[in-house]
Enzyme design. Structure first.
Site, PDB file in Angstrom:
ATOM      1  N   HIS A  73       0.812  -1.220   0.000  1.00 38.17           N
ATOM      2  CA  HIS A  73       0.000   0.000   0.000  1.00 38.17           C
ATOM      3  C   HIS A  73       0.844   1.267   0.000  1.00 38.17           C
ATOM      4  O   HIS A  73       0.314   2.373  -0.183  1.00 38.17           O
ATOM      5  CB  HIS A  73      -0.993   0.000   1.176  1.00 38.17           C
ATOM      6  N   ASP A 119      -0.298  -7.521   1.623  1.00 38.09           N
ATOM      7  CA  ASP A 119       0.217  -6.147   1.659  1.00 38.09           C
ATOM      8  C   ASP A 119       1.735  -6.178   1.828  1.00 38.09           C
ATOM      9  O   ASP A 119       2.272  -5.894   2.902  1.00 38.09           O
ATOM     10  CB  ASP A 119      -0.458  -5.381   2.797  1.00 38.09           C
ATOM     11  N   GLY A 215       4.794   0.057   6.229  1.00 38.06           N
ATOM     12  CA  GLY A 215       5.893  -0.549   5.502  1.00 38.06           C
ATOM     13  C   GLY A 215       7.102  -0.880   6.342  1.00 38.06           C
ATOM     14  O   GLY A 215       7.977  -1.636   5.921  1.00 38.06           O
TER      15      GLY A 215
END
Length: 267
Positions: A73, A119, A215
């Site tokens: 994302h 993700d 992240g």
């Protein structure tokens, strides 16, 4: 004899991950705080080119000299990115920090932004980084490895200091104990939104990841003292950054070891 020497060198590199030159100060105090500089030397800042300057958007983890692990994302096809390594303060020029552009960005083929599953993304750097006391790689966990409930791990990043607040200048760390899947998937926690390919950590209503931490790594220490990246910050409560029974949810790295190895081998 030559083969033995090669094997010894290979094993030396294989076991050199996850051991920082400057050991992190592992505080159990509630709340995030500034890290000891360069004590998480695999932490990177993923930055995008704005109209007038580069801006921090996500974290990530250096897992090899030319590979970074981050969240799917975090990646937009319309943006130009760079990876900044060896940083503590985002606002200060620091000796030993390095800026490298990506060569290839690989987003998981089954990334689903609606369900927030798979993700995970890999960034191949345009040139390998030279390891130093400020830049090192984290270890990857064993394929399928699961951590016990309440296992102490640390989230690191430059995310917002509080809901709708500013992003941090100095890298932050916070203790986030693992919440096992059986607990995290309960109806009054995250319920069915949490999949087996995810790992939860935190949920005490006081400490969590926040916008800008996305992240980045969930750092967990193994019995031999080395640190592995067990999670990639994926999502949390949309209500606020810290919310009881809504721990930060990470992509569980141990569920993607085959995918990581395959992409690195073919690129």
């Amino acid at each position: 004899m030559f083969n033995l020497v090669v094997l010894a060198i290979f094993l030396g590199y294989a076991h050199s991950c996850g051991v920082p030159t400057y050991q992190p100060i592992l505080s159990r105090v509630v709340g995030g705080h500034d890290v000891r500089a360069n004590s998480w030397p695999w932490q990177i800042s993923l930055q995008y080119q704005g109209t007038s300057a580069w801006g921090h958007t996500c974290g990530g983890t250096l897992i090899a000299s030319n590979w970074v692990l981050t969240a799917a994302h975090c990646i937009s096809s319309s943006r130009t990115y760079r990876v900044v390594l060896g940083k503590n303060s985002l606002q200060t020029e620091e000796e030993g920090s390095v800026i490298i552009s990506p060569e290839t960005i690989i987003v998981h083929e089954s990334w689903n932004s609606f369900l927030i599953v798979n993700d995970i993304a890999l960034i191949k750097l345009s040139q390998p980084v030279v390891f130093s006391d400020k830049i090192q790689a984290a270890c990857l966990p064993a394929d399928g490895e699961l951590l016990a409930n309440n296992y102490p791990c640390y989230v690191t990043g430059w995310g917002r200091l509080y809901t709708n607040g500013p992003i941090a200048d100095n890298l932050q760390q916070a203790l986030l104990p693992v919440v096992d899947h059986a607990t995290c998937s309960q109806r009054d926690w995250w319920g069915t939104q949490v999949k087996a390919t995810m790992v939860c950590a935190g949920g005490d209503g006081i400490v969590s990841g926040c916008n800008g931490d996305s992240g980045g790594p969930l750092n967990c220490q193994a019995s031999d003292g080395s640190w592995s990246v067990h999670g990639v910050v994926s999502f949390g409560s949309g209500l606020r950054c810290n919310y009881a029974k809504k721990p930060t949810v990470f992509t569980r790295v141990s569920a993607y070891i085959d995918w990581i190895n395959q992409k690195i081998a073919s690129n």
